[in-house]
Design a protein around this motif. Structure first.
Motif, PDB file in Angstrom:
ATOM      1  N   LEU A  12      12.970   5.137   6.366  1.00 39.11           N
ATOM      2  CA  LEU A  12      11.301   5.452   6.684  1.00 39.11           C
ATOM      3  C   LEU A  12      11.149   6.748   6.710  1.00 39.11           C
ATOM      4  O   LEU A  12       9.803   7.243   6.393  1.00 39.11           O
ATOM      5  N   GLN A  13      11.731   7.584   7.463  1.00 41.06           N
ATOM      6  CA  GLN A  13      11.554   9.043   7.595  1.00 41.06           C
ATOM      7  C   GLN A  13      11.726   9.909   6.486  1.00 41.06           C
ATOM      8  O   GLN A  13      10.914  10.514   5.816  1.00 41.06           O
ATOM      9  N   GLN A  14      12.934   9.392   5.627  1.00 41.80           N
ATOM     10  CA  GLN A  14      12.736  10.046   4.393  1.00 41.80           C
ATOM     11  C   GLN A  14      11.741   9.675   3.372  1.00 41.80           C
ATOM     12  O   GLN A  14      11.101  10.550   2.679  1.00 41.80           O
ATOM     13  N   ARG A  15      11.368   8.462   3.104  1.00 44.76           N
ATOM     14  CA  ARG A  15      10.403   7.947   2.378  1.00 44.76           C
ATOM     15  C   ARG A  15       8.981   8.689   2.807  1.00 44.76           C
ATOM     16  O   ARG A  15       8.086   9.021   1.901  1.00 44.76           O
ATOM     17  N   GLY A  16       8.711   8.729   4.181  1.00 48.63           N
ATOM     18  CA  GLY A  16       7.593   9.308   4.517  1.00 48.63           C
ATOM     19  C   GLY A  16       7.305  10.991   4.236  1.00 48.63           C
ATOM     20  O   GLY A  16       6.382  11.347   3.932  1.00 48.63           O
ATOM     21  N   GLY A  17       8.478  11.613   4.230  1.00 50.62           N
ATOM     22  CA  GLY A  17       8.512  12.730   3.852  1.00 50.62           C
ATOM     23  C   GLY A  17       8.318  13.117   2.272  1.00 50.62           C
ATOM     24  O   GLY A  17       7.753  14.071   1.742  1.00 50.62           O
ATOM     25  N   GLN A  18       8.678  12.049   1.322  1.00 52.37           N
ATOM     26  CA  GLN A  18       8.408  11.935  -0.111  1.00 52.37           C
ATOM     27  C   GLN A  18       7.025  11.752  -0.229  1.00 52.37           C
ATOM     28  O   GLN A  18       6.216  12.061  -1.077  1.00 52.37           O
ATOM     29  N   TYR A  19       6.648  10.482   0.298  1.00 49.43           N
ATOM     30  CA  TYR A  19       5.507   9.893  -0.226  1.00 49.43           C
ATOM     31  C   TYR A  19       4.066   9.967   0.989  1.00 49.43           C
ATOM     32  O   TYR A  19       3.257   9.454   0.573  1.00 49.43           O
ATOM     33  N   GLY A  20       4.255  10.471   2.056  1.00 47.80           N
ATOM     34  CA  GLY A  20       3.226  10.639   3.190  1.00 47.80           C
ATOM     35  C   GLY A  20       3.444   9.468   3.651  1.00 47.80           C
ATOM     36  O   GLY A  20       4.055   8.574   3.636  1.00 47.80           O
ATOM     37  N   ALA A  21       2.113   9.463   4.541  1.00 52.92           N
ATOM     38  CA  ALA A  21       2.283   8.225   5.816  1.00 52.92           C
ATOM     39  C   ALA A  21       1.818   7.103   4.874  1.00 52.92           C
ATOM     40  O   ALA A  21       0.965   7.253   3.906  1.00 52.92           O
TER      41      ALA A  21
END
Length: 87
Positions: free
Chosen positions: A7-16
């Motif tokens: 989730l942290q990785q995806r949030g860094g890529q795709y935003g909140a």
């Protein structure tokens, strides 16, 4: 890899996710309100919804992730292939 890391990785890529969801749902609402939405085949509607999903990721997060652009091309190509095979 645990879920929190993902989730942290995806949030860094795709935003909140909440921002992504708002953009995606607004695009999808516009599509569903269009005159031709109900006449589309299931794969056409699904491809367009996936394009909206991927576009929202691009608009909400890092627009330089090539995979997001690649996926958009893939979903539309699947519909185009089916239509070309019908002819």
């Amino acid at each position: 890899m645990n879920l929190e890391h993902t989730l942290q990785q995806r949030g860094g890529q795709y935003g909140a996710f909440s921002g992504h969801a708002e953009i995606s749902q607004n695009i999808k609402a516009a599509m569903r309100a269009s005159p031709n939405w109900r006449s589309l085949e299931n794969d056409q509607r699904e491809a367009l919804e996936m394009v909206a999903h991927k576009a929202a990721r691009i608009l909400n997060g890092d627009p330089n992730i090539a995979d997001s652009w690649h996926d958009i091309a893939g979903y539309t190509q699947l519909v185009a292939q089916r239509l070309n095979n019908r002819e």
